[in-house]
Design a protein around this motif. Structure first.
Motif, PDB file in Angstrom:
ATOM      1  N   SER A 129      -1.704  -8.205   6.371  1.00  0.00           N
ATOM      2  CA  SER A 129      -3.004  -8.424   4.944  1.00  0.00           C
ATOM      3  C   SER A 129      -2.569  -8.581   3.723  1.00  0.00           C
ATOM      4  O   SER A 129      -2.302  -8.962   3.202  1.00  0.00           O
ATOM      5  N   MET A 130      -1.439  -7.205   4.059  1.00  0.00           N
ATOM      6  CA  MET A 130      -1.103  -6.820   2.896  1.00  0.00           C
ATOM      7  C   MET A 130      -0.082  -6.718   2.458  1.00  0.00           C
ATOM      8  O   MET A 130       0.055  -7.531   1.527  1.00  0.00           O
TER       9      MET A 130
ATOM     10  N   THR B 240      -6.290 -13.498   9.662  1.00  0.00           N
ATOM     11  CA  THR B 240      -6.098 -12.636  10.239  1.00  0.00           C
ATOM     12  C   THR B 240      -7.185 -11.892  10.824  1.00  0.00           C
ATOM     13  O   THR B 240      -7.921 -10.887  11.593  1.00  0.00           O
TER      14      THR B 240
ATOM     15  N   LEU C 243     -13.183  -5.347   6.628  1.00  0.00           N
ATOM     16  CA  LEU C 243     -12.166  -4.410   6.865  1.00  0.00           C
ATOM     17  C   LEU C 243     -10.795  -5.079   6.329  1.00  0.00           C
ATOM     18  O   LEU C 243      -9.965  -4.497   5.482  1.00  0.00           O
ATOM     19  N   GLN C 244     -10.290  -6.066   6.594  1.00  0.00           N
ATOM     20  CA  GLN C 244      -8.874  -7.015   6.342  1.00  0.00           C
ATOM     21  C   GLN C 244      -9.642  -6.931   4.282  1.00  0.00           C
ATOM     22  O   GLN C 244      -8.839  -7.483   3.593  1.00  0.00           O
TER      23      GLN C 244
ATOM     24  N   VAL D 281      -8.387  -5.036   2.359  1.00  0.00           N
ATOM     25  CA  VAL D 281      -6.484  -5.232   1.645  1.00  0.00           C
ATOM     26  C   VAL D 281      -6.365  -6.069   1.009  1.00  0.00           C
ATOM     27  O   VAL D 281      -5.910  -6.261  -0.245  1.00  0.00           O
ATOM     28  N   PHE D 282      -7.214  -7.862   1.429  1.00  0.00           N
ATOM     29  CA  PHE D 282      -6.886  -8.294   0.053  1.00  0.00           C
ATOM     30  C   PHE D 282      -7.466  -8.167  -1.047  1.00  0.00           C
ATOM     31  O   PHE D 282      -6.521  -8.763  -2.102  1.00  0.00           O
TER      32      PHE D 282
ATOM     33  N   ASN E 124      -6.788   1.994  -1.181  1.00  0.00           N
ATOM     34  CA  ASN E 124      -7.108   2.030   0.022  1.00  0.00           C
ATOM     35  C   ASN E 124      -7.738   3.544   0.532  1.00  0.00           C
ATOM     36  O   ASN E 124      -8.424   3.298   1.444  1.00  0.00           O
TER      37      ASN E 124
ATOM     38  N   SER F 189      -1.158  -9.685   0.787  1.00  0.00           N
ATOM     39  CA  SER F 189      -1.979  -9.848  -0.151  1.00  0.00           C
ATOM     40  C   SER F 189      -1.073 -10.051  -1.900  1.00  0.00           C
ATOM     41  O   SER F 189      -1.156 -10.451  -2.760  1.00  0.00           O
TER      42      SER F 189
ATOM     43  N   GLN G  50      -7.134  -5.445  -2.278  1.00  0.00           N
ATOM     44  CA  GLN G  50      -6.336  -5.218  -2.918  1.00  0.00           C
ATOM     45  C   GLN G  50      -6.627  -4.103  -4.096  1.00  0.00           C
ATOM     46  O   GLN G  50      -6.247  -3.114  -4.213  1.00  0.00           O
TER      47      GLN G  50
ATOM     48  N   ASN H   7      -3.272  -6.552  12.257  1.00  0.00           N
ATOM     49  CA  ASN H   7      -3.957  -6.779  11.296  1.00  0.00           C
ATOM     50  C   ASN H   7      -3.544  -6.679   9.508  1.00  0.00           C
ATOM     51  O   ASN H   7      -3.211  -7.596   9.132  1.00  0.00           O
ATOM     52  N   THR H   8      -3.702  -5.297   9.680  1.00  0.00           N
ATOM     53  CA  THR H   8      -3.840  -4.449   7.976  1.00  0.00           C
ATOM     54  C   THR H   8      -2.266  -4.728   7.831  1.00  0.00           C
ATOM     55  O   THR H   8      -2.752  -5.089   6.664  1.00  0.00           O
TER      56      THR H   8
ATOM     57  N   VAL I  18      -6.548 -15.234  -0.817  1.00  0.00           N
ATOM     58  CA  VAL I  18      -5.967 -14.766   0.525  1.00  0.00           C
ATOM     59  C   VAL I  18      -7.093 -15.383   1.812  1.00  0.00           C
ATOM     60  O   VAL I  18      -6.515 -15.686   2.574  1.00  0.00           O
TER      61      VAL I  18
ATOM     62  N   ASN J  16      -0.354   3.813  -0.816  1.00  0.00           N
ATOM     63  CA  ASN J  16      -0.602   4.104   0.583  1.00  0.00           C
ATOM     64  C   ASN J  16      -1.853   2.932   1.443  1.00  0.00           C
ATOM     65  O   ASN J  16      -2.106   2.583   0.817  1.00  0.00           O
ATOM     66  N   LEU J  17      -1.549   2.604   2.574  1.00  0.00           N
ATOM     67  CA  LEU J  17      -2.028   1.341   3.239  1.00  0.00           C
ATOM     68  C   LEU J  17      -2.900   2.563   4.978  1.00  0.00           C
ATOM     69  O   LEU J  17      -2.106   3.632   5.049  1.00  0.00           O
ATOM     70  N   GLN J  18      -3.596   2.418   5.010  1.00  0.00           N
ATOM     71  CA  GLN J  18      -3.872   3.759   5.374  1.00  0.00           C
ATOM     72  C   GLN J  18      -4.862   2.331   7.034  1.00  0.00           C
ATOM     73  O   GLN J  18      -5.520   1.153   7.197  1.00  0.00           O
TER      74      GLN J  18
END
Ligand SMILES: Nc1ncnc2c1ncn2[C@@H]1O[C@H](COP(=O)(O)OP(=O)(O)OP(=O)(O)O)[C@@H](O)[C@H]1O
Ligand SMILES: Nc1ncnc2c1ncn2[C@@H]1O[C@H](COP(=O)(O)OP(=O)(O)OP(=O)(O)O)[C@@H](O)[C@H]1O
Ligand SMILES: [Mg+2]
Ligand SMILES: [Mg+2]
Lengths: 354, 304, 270, 354, 270
Positions: B192-193, D64, D315-316, D319-320, D325, B196, D322, B188-189, D55, B175-177
């Motif tokens: 990024s996901m 990003t 914020l980013q 995510v990088f 979330n 990565s 991981q 953007n998010t 990243v 899940n990505l919020q």
């Protein structure tokens, strides 16, 4: 009730009249109370919905908006005390979720006794409240920012931990927990009054108003709350234990969050990871509509309760009036603006500085 | 009007109909501005307009508030009540209260299993979980194995259910919020996901706006992942047609709103109880390259 | 200017109630006070005089526990200590009237008067404020100072500067302490009220209290003072007992004071 | 750049050294700037994510988080100016949605020329900003409450009107509007720098920082902004046109809302009725992390920009890295607390009052 | 006490720069000022004296445009008007030093000095503040008043009360006006600084300005004043030109003033 304004309990012995003072009768004195504006606004909104909808005054209608107001009201009263003491607590809303989730997880997942789970939840709430206070006082950072951080943290923890333990974002099966019904008597039951079936939350709300008003107006602690909110530096200089007062206030707010968390949990017997998020501003709105200054040092518990009443009546009144729900927020915004303007107007007319 | 037109036209038609008229209250667990529920609302209101019924719509994602809204609806003594039960425990007492008051209740969307138990006449639509399972199956068939599910509102029960359904058929899903209030940043998010973790080969979004953002993010990040989404809009159908998005799950929310109003009206006017205690499925349909063009026409009107 | 030091205590030989030795205080990069020594004993009035920005307020904030000193030593009855808070100082019997008065503007006069030392009645958890009692005492005590308030329920923020000053002084006197510290209590006061304050100081002294009286008016300081500490630009330019110095000398030391008389001519000319 | 601190441009003629002043070199003077704490916090977070994820420092990664920061940053700079001027604007987030929706509806539904639609949206934004200011100043109500009401109203109007006109809650088909690509060059395009493909929003952001800093430090208007935020009463007494300054500030914030609305619209070519809701607090957080006082009268545009950078990187970066979330909000809360604490610590060490 | 009215203008027969007739002001229920008349002409110093809470600050707030009057009439050069804002008064050449000083605590001294009247260089949209110029002028002007600041970039909130007062006075004098109003400018000042302020007042008068000087110190008022307005409990208890009254009479009128001398004995007794 003896809990009226300090001004209303003025010395009965007729004081010599001062020629520099336009005489002020008891009515004018009453009009100078912080909550008078909210009272007028509340009456206006009550009249409006009573006249435009049939259901508003029906027993079932009254019980709906009273219940809605009571949940906001308990928090608003606590938040108002905190605001009078010069601080904000943006984590108050999320706290209602956190405490509910703790009880839910502990009872449904781990089979803990409900009462013990509730005590643990209360302890957690009070700890978070105290730590908010300590961080604010030790660092001198504004409580707005500190409790915003706490809010984020609680929000994240609520979601992540609930998912981790239950695999879902909802607590299910509370109703089958042993002794659930026993607790429900105190937190989730209803009683009948004048043909209306009222939720027990209303009783808790009235209790909160009475206690808070008594504390604020008639005790040393109340005096100190007004002082630390009005002038922190001066309070320190006259030797008020500022730290203790602030810790007490934050713990009170967190405690109120626990109470509301329990009232909601035992009413609907479920709680979600998102419970309470976004509510923190409603409490502040209620307090401000009720005459509290955002800058601290001025306000009243009754006012905040009236603010919550206005909010609850508006929220349910819009449903009774069957207005398009897409406009809901716009109506709320308009009502908010109207309520503070009425408040301001009444207070100006009564000669109170805003 | 032909699409959801709100209160005025509803009352207009009410007065012009000669048949018996009545009020039907819809109370869902939606948050304001939610794309899916907006279409449900349109469907219910249109049915009301077509049939000369007065339809009111309210929603709140919090079970306490949803219960209060149901209570408020019961207080207005409607001729029928339509409830979505994302959190069945939470609305149980309110729904049972309505049933006890003699108001016919139909549940929609979520809560199929509890519907009959709580005393509802029937259930329309199927749960988000089943729809999620369907989406997962289709993605798996297309060859995706490492899929992210983009949740645009943290902790939202329906969205979590959709992802859980997808995970159920795909094995695991991350899940990505993101925040639907800031689609540019959501894009953007998602980028990024994808950056990565290059092994991601599938993205499932749950909102058409986020789907558009995901398509752009996918292009920016190299564009190897398969995209799928819930719910359609004109932009989504266009992206499906040009192949950027594989398919869209269409639970046909319009009918989830429209049908129960029809059923309750029939019951009110003719004593019919449709469904016979069995649920009525409204979907899920899948919009793919083959049928995207037809759907696009309706999506523009906000009825798909 | 050389230091004129006097160590003979005029009234008693017991250790003074409060004493400071080579005390100093910096606010970040700003050194507001350094190497100042003084003491106040039982029944003594210590006057601190100095121009604007000389460090007088800083000096008394150290004595009152509002700021911790950064250099030197502070002693009470001969014992070295550092105040941790104003409460600490209050508990040792040191009451202070600050230049900024330490009042809460939005609160009624009587609540301010009793702030931190409220009178309560009732018992246990049912103790509550004796509102009528406190209101009456406030009215009476202010009356004694010649302040005739319209209404003790008025927020103190709506009083004039001088009225506020009087409330703060009346409060310190009413809650009598071992040492009373007054930071420029007469600055904002009218002639009549200033006289009343000086009378209060003399009364407090006669009751055996120590008084620290900050002012820049030698005419106010000389009649009541026993010892005089003169500050300039953050440091002591002299410490005297009354017998060692005349009012003229003192005014002279406070640079430019003597010029005031000659100034009169200058002001008249057109 | 000549836009450094006023303290840094001190008279070159050596002033006589004062024995009462511990000497302060240029470094200490730099350390006393409001934004220094944010700078240290930003560097720490930059270093952290650079080291823990691969990243983060890659061209695609940098682009990003820079883009993410720039959208928050433009608003944060405007909000910081407003906060320095002593006011809040909680409607700033919803305004990004309102302006986007106006352009979306007018072009896709009514076929209006894009540029004209954008001008109309700008006019609406500026009008709302000015009316916020006028209500705040005329009534004396706190801007927190007034703009909260505006926020609610915008939120409701965004939803209801969009739905009414388009029949849906999302604007579709923006990409096919005539001249869309022409506008996109200014608001939605990318350019390449050092091998990174950067969004044009970054340019707008840098422009905003430069202009805001210049205005605040080197113009009369800037002086007045600090004054009205620091002491409204005194500002009035020395004859500063307080009303004009506040109107200007609210209009600037609303204008920034429009700019960000356009940047988002022409980037993703769609906009929803809920756009921008809940973002208003992020802007305030950025400003506070960047050293602005909530009480007004102190702060800097560069600081707010650094605050936004911290927020965007976090914020980013999460995510990088991981990280799970579900914890997102909890991480953000922790980072916020950390950033303000670092900020505080640095400023205390540098001898600045907080 | 009966009104002693004098209508003979001491210096000129042109209409006075500022005149008030039977002016009054209520704050809600509180009547702070009523039926007060006075005037100030070119090259004249009007002194307003009175006890605490007499209404002095209220009086000058009306003259300065900070509060609108609720009774009576305000005239400038014979023309009746009501000020709508301090800016309005400023534009008519009325500069005021308030008792609360009108400074912004967090801003540097030099920015406060020039607040609202900043010097700019450059042209058109590229006009910007002349930081160096303003800083230098501030330093120089304060120096003239005998205030030697460490650093004009210090936030003004960190200055001592007297230093702040001096900055405010220096500002009003520097931006010279037709009338300068000073609310108790000497109250917080040391002996030396008070002398400097009195000298400034005399200079301003000699340059043809009108000055309104509020104080409760007759010794400060008498040397520079041309007319004296005595207030008590919100109303006038007398208005005099200098020739009509001696300093002793004036002190006597300000109830209790005469007692100060006899007080000295009382204070001495142990
Ligand atoms: N919080 C502070 N931060 C920085 N400097 C300060 C602070 N408080 C005082 N100062 C400086 O310390 C010096 C002494 O100040 P203080 O208030 O003690 O003077 P004072 O003798 O009381 O003057 P006054 O007679 O004007 O009240 C002043 O120059 C002032 O600028
Ligand atoms: N904003 C206000 N609201 C209510 N009452 C006020 C207000 N301002 C002043 N007053 C009252 O008006 C009276 C006159 O106040 P004013 O400040 O004019 O006195 P003053 O002569 O300047 O006294 P001081 O010498 O102490 O400065 C005082 O009794 C005060 O309580
Ligand atoms: Mg001082
Ligand atoms: Mg005054």
């Amino acid at each position: 009730m003896t809990l009226t304004a300090p001004t209303a309990t003025a010395a009965p012995a007729a004081p010599p009249v001062d020629e520099r003072l336009t005489p002020a009768g008891p009515i004018v004195k009453l009009l100078r109370r912080p909550e008078i504006g909210a009272l007028v606004a509340a009456l206006a909104i009550f009249a409006f919905f009573s006249l435009t909808t049939e259901v508003f005054l029906s027993p079932a209608g009254v019980s709906t908006w009273l219940y809605s107001a009571s949940l906001f009201g308990i928090m608003a009263v606590a938040v108002a005390m905190l605001m009078i003491g010069g601080e904000f607590d943006l984590s108050a809303g999320a706290m209602t979720g956190t405490t509910g989730l703790i009880v839910g997880v502990m009872t449904t997942q781990w089979g803990l006794n409900v009462w013990i789970a509730m005590l643990i939840a209360l302890a957690v709430a009070l700890t978070v409240g105290a730590s908010n206070a300590i961080i604010v006082m030790k660092t001198g950072l504004p409580s707005f920012i500190v409790t915003l951080a706490t809010f984020f943290i609680l929000q994240g923890v609520n979601l992540a931990v609930t998912k981790l333990i239950t695999g879902s974002v909802v607590i299910q099966g509370m109703g089958t927990v042993p002794m659930f019904d026993q607790v429900k008597v105190f937190f989730g039951s209803s009683f009948t009054l004048f043909g209306m079936s009222l939720k027990i939350a209303v009783i808790w709300w009235i209790l909160a108003i009475i206690v808070a008003t008594w504390v604020l107006i008639r005790t040393r602690a109340g005096n100190w709350i007004f002082a630390v909110g009005g002038q922190l530096q001066s309070s320190r200089q006259v030797g008020i234990p500022v730290m203790k007062v602030k810790i007490g206030l934050f713990m009170t707010t967190a405690g109120a969050g626990w109470l509301v968390g329990m009232l909601m949990l035992f009413d609907v017997s479920t709680v979600q990871a998102t419970t309470g998020i976004g509510q923190e501003f409603i409490y502040i709105i209620c307090a401000v509509v009720g005459g509290c200054l955002l800058t601290g040092g001025y306000g009243s518990a009754i006012g905040a309760a009236l603010g919550a009443l206005i909010y609850g009546m508006t929220l349910q009144g819009i449903v009774f009036a069957q207005w398009d729900n897409n406009w809901l927020k716009a109506f709320l915004g308009g009502m908010l603006l109207l309520a503070v303007l009425v408040n301001l107007y009444v207070r100006k007319r009564a000669g109170v500085r805003s | 009007g032909c699409s959801g037109t709100g209160q005025e036209s509803t009352t207009d038609t009410t007065t012009s109909t000669d048949a018996a008229t009545g009020t039907i209250a819809v109370v869902t667990h939606s948050t304001p501005g939610d794309n899916f529920w907006d279409v449900v609302k349109s469907g219910a209101e249109q049915a009301g307009a077509d049939l000369g019924m007065n339809v009111t719509y309210q929603g709140d994602g919090d079970p306490v508030k949803q219960s209060q809204l149901i209570d408020a609806a019961i207080a207005t003594d409607p001729d029928g009540l339509i409830v979505s039960m994302a959190n069945p425990d939470g609305v149980r007492s309110a729904v049972e209260k309505a049933v006890a008051a003699g108001i016919p209740v139909i549940t929609i969307n979520a809560g199929l299993d509890q519907s009959a138990e709580f005393g509802a006449e029937t259930h329309v639509g199927q749960s988000e979980f089943i729809a999620g399972q369907g989406a997962g199956e289709q993605l798996a068939d297309a060859g995706a194995s490492n899929v992210i599910c983009v949740i645009h509102e943290a902790g939202n029960v329906s969205l979590e259910e959709r992802c859980a359904g997808a995970a159920d058929t795909l094995g695991t899903v991350t899940n990505l919020q993101v925040d639907v209030a800031n689609i540019a940043d959501a894009k953007n998010t998602i980028s990024s996901m994808l950056l990565s973790d290059p092994s991601i080969d599938g993205v499932l979004t749950l909102n058409p706006g986020i789907a558009v953002a995901a398509a752009q993010a996918n292009t920016e990040a190299g564009g190897t992942a398969l995209l799928a989404t819930f719910d359609v809009s004109a932009d989504v159908t266009a992206l499906i047609e040009d192949g950027s998005i594989l398919f869209a799950v269409d639970q046909q929310p319009y009918s989830q709103g429209y049908l129960p109003v029809v059923f309750l009206t029939l019951q009110l006017r003719n004593g019919d109880v449709v469904g016979g205690g069995q649920p009525v499925y409204s979907g899920p349909g899948f919009v793919t390259k083959d049928n995207a063009a037809q759907v696009a026409e309706f999506a523009v009107k906000g009825t798909r | 200017m050389s230091h004129t030091t006097s160590s003979a205590s005029p009234t008693s030989s017991a250790p003074p109630i409060l004493e400071v030795r080579d005390i100093g205080k910096s606010y970040g990069a700003i050194r507001a006070l350094h190497t100042v020594s003084a003491s106040v004993g039982v029944g003594e009035v210590l006057c601190v005089l100095g121009d604007n920005g000389a460090g007088k307020s800083t000096f008394i904030k150290i004595l009152a526990g509002a700021h911790a000193h950064t250099e030197g030593e502070l002693l009470s009855y001969g014992q070295s200590l550092t105040f941790t808070s104003p409460r600490h100082a209050l508990d040792l019997g040191i009451a202070t009237v600050y230049q900024d008065l330490a009042v809460v503007p939005l609160m009624p006069v009587w609540r301010n008067f009793f702030l931190g030392s409220e009178i309560t009645t009732g018992f246990g958890p049912f103790r509550f404020l004796d509102v009528k009692g406190m209101r009456d005492i406030t009215k009476a005590e202010l009356g004694k100072m010649g302040i005739d308030l319209r209404d003790v329920d008025q927020p103190i923020g709506t009083l004039s500067g001088g009225e506020r000053q009087s409330v703060a002084i009346a409060r310190a006197v009413y809650f009598g302490a071992k040492v009373v510290i007054l930071d420029e209590p007469t600055a904002a006061l009218g002639v009549k009220q200033s006289g009343v304050v000086l009378k209060y100081i003399a009364q407090a002294r006669d009751r055996g209290l120590g008084v620290v009286f900050i002012t820049h008016n030698p005419h106010h300081a000389y009649p009541v003072g026993d010892r005089f500490l003169l500050l300039k630009r953050g440091t002591s330019i002299g410490s005297f007992v009354k017998s060692e110095i005349s009012i003229e000398e003192m005014t002279g030391l406070m640079a430019g004071g003597a010029e005031l008389a000659s100034l009169a001519h200058e002001l008249q000319r057109r």
